[in-house]
Scaffold this active site. Structure first.
Site, PDB file in Angstrom:
ATOM      1  N   GLU A 302      10.455 -21.215  -4.507  1.00 31.01           N
ATOM      2  CA  GLU A 302       9.627 -20.006  -4.631  1.00 31.01           C
ATOM      3  C   GLU A 302       8.517 -20.214  -5.294  1.00 31.01           C
ATOM      4  O   GLU A 302       8.185 -21.137  -6.366  1.00 31.01           O
ATOM      5  CB  GLU A 302      10.447 -18.986  -5.476  1.00 31.01           C
ATOM      6  CG  GLU A 302      11.847 -18.681  -4.796  1.00 31.01           C
ATOM      7  CD  GLU A 302      12.609 -17.778  -5.854  1.00 31.01           C
ATOM      8  OE1 GLU A 302      13.601 -17.131  -5.068  1.00 31.01           O
ATOM      9  OE2 GLU A 302      12.462 -17.582  -6.688  1.00 31.01           O
ATOM     10  N   LYS A 304       5.828 -19.815  -8.192  1.00 29.91           N
ATOM     11  CA  LYS A 304       5.868 -19.609  -9.551  1.00 29.91           C
ATOM     12  C   LYS A 304       4.758 -18.729  -9.985  1.00 29.91           C
ATOM     13  O   LYS A 304       3.660 -19.130 -10.092  1.00 29.91           O
ATOM     14  CB  LYS A 304       6.110 -20.838 -10.322  1.00 29.91           C
ATOM     15  CG  LYS A 304       6.204 -20.578 -12.007  1.00 29.91           C
ATOM     16  CD  LYS A 304       6.250 -21.765 -12.646  1.00 29.91           C
ATOM     17  CE  LYS A 304       6.779 -21.548 -14.018  1.00 29.91           C
ATOM     18  NZ  LYS A 304       5.853 -20.551 -14.712  1.00 29.91           N
ATOM     19  N   ARG A 309       7.504 -11.672 -17.308  1.00 22.06           N
ATOM     20  CA  ARG A 309       8.770 -11.546 -16.720  1.00 22.06           C
ATOM     21  C   ARG A 309       9.030  -9.946 -16.731  1.00 22.06           C
ATOM     22  O   ARG A 309       8.623  -9.313 -17.717  1.00 22.06           O
ATOM     23  CB  ARG A 309       9.702 -12.245 -17.313  1.00 22.06           C
ATOM     24  CG  ARG A 309      11.120 -12.198 -17.048  1.00 22.06           C
ATOM     25  CD  ARG A 309      11.299 -13.443 -16.006  1.00 22.06           C
ATOM     26  NE  ARG A 309      12.540 -13.451 -15.452  1.00 22.06           N
ATOM     27  CZ  ARG A 309      13.301 -14.757 -15.807  1.00 22.06           C
ATOM     28  NH1 ARG A 309      13.005 -15.528 -16.581  1.00 22.06           N
ATOM     29  NH2 ARG A 309      14.653 -14.831 -15.469  1.00 22.06           N
ATOM     30  N   ARG A 325      10.875 -10.246 -21.171  1.00 21.88           N
ATOM     31  CA  ARG A 325      11.778 -11.156 -21.333  1.00 21.88           C
ATOM     32  C   ARG A 325      12.532 -11.443 -22.578  1.00 21.88           C
ATOM     33  O   ARG A 325      13.394 -11.901 -22.954  1.00 21.88           O
ATOM     34  CB  ARG A 325      11.177 -12.687 -21.027  1.00 21.88           C
ATOM     35  CG  ARG A 325       9.984 -13.189 -22.211  1.00 21.88           C
ATOM     36  CD  ARG A 325       9.796 -14.577 -22.142  1.00 21.88           C
ATOM     37  NE  ARG A 325      10.642 -15.447 -22.710  1.00 21.88           N
ATOM     38  CZ  ARG A 325      10.886 -16.649 -22.499  1.00 21.88           C
ATOM     39  NH1 ARG A 325      10.091 -17.338 -21.577  1.00 21.88           N
ATOM     40  NH2 ARG A 325      11.783 -17.307 -23.126  1.00 21.88           N
ATOM     41  N   GLU A 357       8.770 -10.883 -11.777  1.00 18.45           N
ATOM     42  CA  GLU A 357       7.381 -11.128 -12.403  1.00 18.45           C
ATOM     43  C   GLU A 357       6.308 -10.170 -12.163  1.00 18.45           C
ATOM     44  O   GLU A 357       6.010  -9.707 -10.803  1.00 18.45           O
ATOM     45  CB  GLU A 357       6.769 -12.681 -11.751  1.00 18.45           C
ATOM     46  CG  GLU A 357       5.606 -12.988 -12.747  1.00 18.45           C
ATOM     47  CD  GLU A 357       6.324 -13.901 -13.861  1.00 18.45           C
ATOM     48  OE1 GLU A 357       7.283 -13.679 -14.322  1.00 18.45           O
ATOM     49  OE2 GLU A 357       5.367 -14.543 -14.719  1.00 18.45           O
ATOM     50  N   LYS A 461      15.239 -23.633  -6.646  1.00 17.73           N
ATOM     51  CA  LYS A 461      16.889 -23.130  -7.176  1.00 17.73           C
ATOM     52  C   LYS A 461      17.675 -23.443  -6.359  1.00 17.73           C
ATOM     53  O   LYS A 461      17.539 -23.365  -5.110  1.00 17.73           O
ATOM     54  CB  LYS A 461      16.471 -21.510  -7.478  1.00 17.73           C
ATOM     55  CG  LYS A 461      15.379 -21.012  -8.168  1.00 17.73           C
ATOM     56  CD  LYS A 461      15.255 -19.501  -8.268  1.00 17.73           C
ATOM     57  CE  LYS A 461      14.202 -18.935  -9.119  1.00 17.73           C
ATOM     58  NZ  LYS A 461      14.204 -17.628  -9.136  1.00 17.73           N
ATOM     59  N   ARG A 475      18.688 -21.802 -20.172  1.00 19.33           N
ATOM     60  CA  ARG A 475      17.789 -22.615 -19.491  1.00 19.33           C
ATOM     61  C   ARG A 475      18.498 -23.649 -18.808  1.00 19.33           C
ATOM     62  O   ARG A 475      19.138 -24.562 -19.414  1.00 19.33           O
ATOM     63  CB  ARG A 475      16.779 -23.380 -20.698  1.00 19.33           C
ATOM     64  CG  ARG A 475      15.805 -23.986 -20.319  1.00 19.33           C
ATOM     65  CD  ARG A 475      14.662 -24.558 -21.347  1.00 19.33           C
ATOM     66  NE  ARG A 475      14.435 -23.802 -22.241  1.00 19.33           N
ATOM     67  CZ  ARG A 475      13.218 -23.115 -22.078  1.00 19.33           C
ATOM     68  NH1 ARG A 475      12.556 -22.917 -20.593  1.00 19.33           N
ATOM     69  NH2 ARG A 475      12.720 -22.052 -22.815  1.00 19.33           N
ATOM     70  N   LYS A 481      11.413 -26.052 -12.697  1.00 18.04           N
ATOM     71  CA  LYS A 481       9.975 -25.487 -12.708  1.00 18.04           C
ATOM     72  C   LYS A 481       9.006 -26.781 -12.263  1.00 18.04           C
ATOM     73  O   LYS A 481       9.084 -27.701 -13.011  1.00 18.04           O
ATOM     74  CB  LYS A 481       9.483 -24.662 -13.910  1.00 18.04           C
ATOM     75  CG  LYS A 481       9.694 -25.255 -15.161  1.00 18.04           C
ATOM     76  CD  LYS A 481       9.309 -24.205 -16.136  1.00 18.04           C
ATOM     77  CE  LYS A 481       9.792 -24.784 -17.489  1.00 18.04           C
ATOM     78  NZ  LYS A 481       9.498 -23.954 -18.788  1.00 18.04           N
TER      79      LYS A 481
HETATM   80  N1  LIG Z   1       9.875 -17.344  -8.441  1.00 20.32           N
HETATM   81  C1  LIG Z   1      10.382 -17.185  -9.917  1.00 20.32           C
HETATM   82  N2  LIG Z   1      11.424 -17.306 -10.132  1.00 20.32           N
HETATM   83  C2  LIG Z   1      11.761 -17.323 -11.702  1.00 20.32           C
HETATM   84  N3  LIG Z   1      10.938 -17.230 -12.448  1.00 20.32           N
HETATM   85  C3  LIG Z   1       9.406 -16.986 -12.200  1.00 20.32           C
HETATM   86  C4  LIG Z   1       9.054 -17.112 -10.872  1.00 20.32           C
HETATM   87  N4  LIG Z   1       7.717 -16.826 -10.727  1.00 20.32           N
HETATM   88  C5  LIG Z   1       7.374 -16.514 -11.812  1.00 20.32           C
HETATM   89  N5  LIG Z   1       8.291 -16.900 -13.066  1.00 20.32           N
HETATM   90  C6  LIG Z   1       8.104 -16.798 -14.337  1.00 20.32           C
HETATM   91  O1  LIG Z   1       8.308 -18.100 -14.658  1.00 20.32           O
HETATM   92  C7  LIG Z   1       8.871 -18.088 -16.042  1.00 20.32           C
HETATM   93  C8  LIG Z   1       9.316 -19.570 -16.335  1.00 20.32           C
HETATM   94  O2  LIG Z   1       8.487 -20.419 -16.568  1.00 20.32           O
HETATM   95  P1  LIG Z   1       7.603 -20.775 -17.677  1.00 20.32           P
HETATM   96  O3  LIG Z   1       8.082 -22.151 -18.516  1.00 20.32           O
HETATM   97  O4  LIG Z   1       6.147 -20.811 -17.404  1.00 20.32           O
HETATM   98  O5  LIG Z   1       7.964 -19.463 -18.650  1.00 20.32           O
HETATM   99  P2  LIG Z   1       7.735 -19.425 -20.179  1.00 20.32           P
HETATM  100  O6  LIG Z   1       7.564 -18.036 -20.346  1.00 20.32           O
HETATM  101  O7  LIG Z   1       6.676 -20.055 -20.971  1.00 20.32           O
HETATM  102  O8  LIG Z   1       8.942 -19.658 -20.522  1.00 20.32           O
HETATM  103  P3  LIG Z   1       9.629 -20.695 -21.258  1.00 20.32           P
HETATM  104  O9  LIG Z   1       8.669 -21.758 -21.251  1.00 20.32           O
HETATM  105  O10 LIG Z   1      10.421 -20.428 -22.300  1.00 20.32           O
HETATM  106  O11 LIG Z   1      10.644 -21.227 -20.035  1.00 20.32           O
HETATM  107  C9  LIG Z   1       9.892 -17.000 -15.950  1.00 20.32           C
HETATM  108  O12 LIG Z   1      10.301 -16.520 -17.316  1.00 20.32           O
HETATM  109  C10 LIG Z   1       9.067 -15.990 -15.134  1.00 20.32           C
HETATM  110  O13 LIG Z   1       8.409 -15.178 -15.803  1.00 20.32           O
HETATM  111 MG   LIG Z   2       6.281 -22.100 -20.963  1.00 17.79          MG
HETATM  112 MG   LIG Z   3       4.892 -17.814 -17.266  1.00 14.82          MG
END
Ligand SMILES: Nc1ncnc2c1ncn2[C@@H]1O[C@H](COP(=O)(O)OP(=O)(O)OP(=O)(O)O)[C@@H](O)[C@H]1O
Ligand SMILES: [Mg+2]
Ligand SMILES: [Mg+2]
Length: 657
Positions: A302, A304, A309, A325, A357, A461, A475, A481
């Site tokens: 998907e 990102k 969130r 979140r 998101e 996923k 996690r 990711k």
């Molecule tokens: N398709 C998607 N599915 C799930 N999450 C997504 C999607 N698109 C965007 N996101 C965002 O990506 C976040 C996870 O990636 P990222 O590492 O950048 O987040 P973060 O807020 O820095 O959190 P962390 O680093 O603690 O995981 C999710 O919490 C969500 O907000």
């Molecule tokens: Mg991060």
């Molecule tokens: Mg983010």
């Protein structure tokens, strides 16, 4: 496990107090303070758990029939909260206010209290010492848990112009009634950090164990060790699972006391209106790594999206709420989303929980805008007519639909239900763009497309089987990711807490020129220093950081900051979180991050670079030492330095539990 719990029964004497705690009487605060002191005095997790179990067992056994409040309030005081996260009643009283109250209730001079604070670095200790050096003519009436709890709540809830005076007067009254160690813990509670090394999961396990032991004692039968062991283990698992679906002690504790540990799962399920902790993803460095993990499995890629969130809840009665979140209620920040929502909901959709998101988009072109645009929005009291930055919701999961939780259904099914029960609305609501292609070329092409469209990369996923169930607060390796940055050889970013500042030089003497950062260890509840950061800031940024951080200055590092050899010019209350990128991690004799995980030495970041302020994360959500150790080991592995033993297995999730 059962041994420590079994031991808890014999430890009830240790945490009990003489007299005053009769069946049906309110829980004496002295017993709780005594338990805290014993817990603080040991570093062993098993000991901490068994002491807490002993105390909670007494609470259950001495509560009157039908009283669920005593246990509930004790649990809240143990994790130092007053309500579920999403209700947002928070403590965190500033140092100067507490100092004032200590002065007023003990009659010591301001100068003495301040000097002692400088020496001790722990306001709780200062309060206790001040109390104990005070001569009192008569013993105050003993504090009780309900009395302390309701006063803390009143302090947390008081707002408005006369609230400062009101708070000082309540705190003064509480302190006046303190005996022994009570003042220490009351003051720490007020500060917002108990600092006894009692992580929330320890409290949950202790609650489960206490409930099982109470059931056993009540039944009066002798259970075999095997039976006790399995009941304890099951109960701990149950309560963790239940709490991650329904993170509200207001719901879980009364249900536990009413139906017992064995029927708790049936009673407490995901409920619209109560936000659950979101599922998180693990970073991967290459498409090859994704394929290794998901080989022969069905998976989806998907987009990102680079926004915030948003967990959207709709209750049967029509109430809509949007949570961050962090389980903060964001309905005030996004009144436009609330207003837009009805248009994407089909008639058959009565109640739901969506995972999505929220992304800033251009009003006219509907193109995605970077996170920075979104963060320009005010966080509170936004009026629809003033909104400049438009927001579109990109939904990627459905966790609850029309009365039924969907967490234990495969993602493929959840996604189908999502698409069936909602409809896209141009510029307001879309389904996250997905591709189920599974070859390297297909993934590569989709990744490039996502970046061209303004996304950070992909989320990959698992689609089928148990591995694709929704795992709250974890996690998980079932969500990976894949960011464009990683492919350029840069690892995932870290979210770190600013705990210290260094005065600037030359043109920068009016601001801080560099900062000391720390990660957060949820197990020991401490901030561990990780690096000094001083490059990559513009003059304007330094000015704005100065304005944010100046009010958080402290005389000494707070007691829960594990300093190591760092020597900043000033200390800050750990509160502000920054996202930081690094080129390299190395072992360090100075910093304390992840000490003992890879080696005795800590790990530090080399050449850290500031990316942005993470207003959506609180200090406790900062990156943890396990993640840092994992990053270090991956780097060592990538550099062909395989000398270090790898910790844990590939599948070792490092979720909240
Ligand atoms: N398709 C998607 N599915 C799930 N999450 C997504 C999607 N698109 C965007 N996101 C965002 O990506 C976040 C996870 O990636 P990222 O590492 O950048 O987040 P973060 O807020 O820095 O959190 P962390 O680093 O603690 O995981 C999710 O919490 C969500 O907000
Ligand atoms: Mg991060
Ligand atoms: Mg983010």
């Amino acid at each position: 496990m059962w041994r420590s719990a079994e031991k808890a029964i014999s430890r009830t004497d240790e945490v009990d107090i003489e007299g005053g705690w009769k069946v049906g009487a309110p829980v004496p605060y002295a017993a709780l303070a005594k338990t805290f002191a014993l817990i603080e005095a040991t570093t062993k997790r098993i000991e901490k758990t068994s002491l807490l179990t002993a105390f909670l067992l007494l609470v259950i056994q001495r509560s009157a029939e039908g009283d669920t409040k005593s246990l509930l309030q004790c649990v809240y005081l143990c994790i130092n909260r007053l309500s579920p996260d999403y209700v947002g009643i928070e403590l965190g009283i500033g140092e100067s206010l507490l100092v004032k109250a200590i002065v007023e209730s003990t009659g010591r001079s301001l100068a003495t209290v301040k000097a002692e604070l400088k020496k001790e670095g722990d306001l709780g200790l200062v309060a206790m010492n001040s109390k104990n050096s005070q001569k009192t003519l008569f013993k105050p009436k003993p504090l009780t848990v309900p009395f302390v709890f309701s006063n803390l709540k009143e302090i947390a809830l008081s707002t408005g112009h006369s609230s400062q005076a009101r708070k000082v007067s309540i705190i003064t009254k509480l302190l006046a009634a303190c005996q022994g160690q009570e003042a220490k813990y009351i003051v720490r509670s007020l500060e917002g950090k108990l600092r006894i090394g009692n992580a929330e999961r320890t409290v949950l396990v202790a609650v489960a164990h206490a409930a099982v032991l109470a059931e056993k004692e009540k039944a009066g039968k002798r259970w075999s060790n095997e039976k006790l062991a399995s009941r304890l283990e099951e109960a701990a698992e149950t309560i963790k699972a239940v709490y991650s679906e329904l993170p509200s002690y207001d719901e879980v504790i009364p249900a536990l006391l009413e139906v017992g540990t064995e029927r708790l799962r049936e009673r407490c399920k995901l409920t619209p209106g109560v936000p659950l902790k979101p599922m998180l993803a693990k970073p991967t460095k290459a498409i090859g790594e994704v394929l290794d993990r998901f080989e022969n499995k069905r998976f989806t890629c998907e987009y990102k999206y680079d926004g915030e969130r948003a967990q959207v809840h709709k209750k049967e009665d029509g109430t809509v709420s949007i949570f961050s979140r962090n389980s903060e209620d964001m309905s005030k920040k996004y009144p436009d989303l609330v207003e837009q929502l009805p248009r994407c909901i089909k008639d058959t959709t009565k109640s739901f929980v969506l995972d999505a998101e929220a992304v800033a988009i251009d009003k006219d072109t509907k193109k995605l805008m970077p996170f920075q645009e979104l963060s320009r929005r005010k966080r509170k009291d936004v009026k629809v007519e003033d909104i400049q930055v438009r927001v579109c919701l990109f939904a990627f999961d459905l966790l609850y639909l029309n009365g039924e939780p969907l967490l234990h259904k495969p993602l493929a099914e959840r996604r189908e239900l999502l698409r069936e029960h909602f409809q896209p609305v141009d510029g307001e609501f879309q389904f996250a763009k997905a591709s189920d292609g599974s070859t390297t070329d297909e993934i590569q092409a989709f990744l490039e497309e996502s970046v061209k469209d303004g996304c950070e990369g992909l989320m990959v996923k698992m689609l089928e089987s148990d591995a694709s169930h929704y795992e709250p607060s974890r996690r998980s390796v079932n969500w990976l990711k894949l960011k464009k940055d990683y492919l350029a050889g840069v690892g995932d970013s870290l979210d770190l807490v600013v705990v210290g500042g260094y005065y600037g030089k030359g043109k920068r003497t009016n601001v801080y020129g560099a900062f000391l950062l720390a990660c957060y260890d949820a197990d020991s509840e401490e901030y561990q220093t990780i690096c000094k950061i001083g490059t990559g800031f513009s003059e304007e940024m330094l000015q704005s950081h100065y304005e944010t951080l100046k009010p958080l200055e402290m005389q000494k590092p707070r007691g829960d900051v594990k300093v190591g050899g760092a020597k900043p010019d000033v200390w800050f209350e750990p509160k502000i979180v920054w996202e930081v990128l690094t080129a390299d991690l190395s072992l360090s004799p100075i910093y304390t991050a992840a000490q003992g995980l890879v080696e005795e030495r800590g790990i530090s970041l080399r050449f850290p670079r500031f990316i942005r302020v993470r207003g959506d994360k609180s200090a406790d959500d900062a990156t943890g030492p396990e993640q840092i150790a994992e990053m270090y080991e991956r780097q060592a592995l990538a550099q062909g330095n395989n000398g270090k033993k790898k910790r844990g297995g590939e599948d070792g999730d490092d979720g909240f539990w």
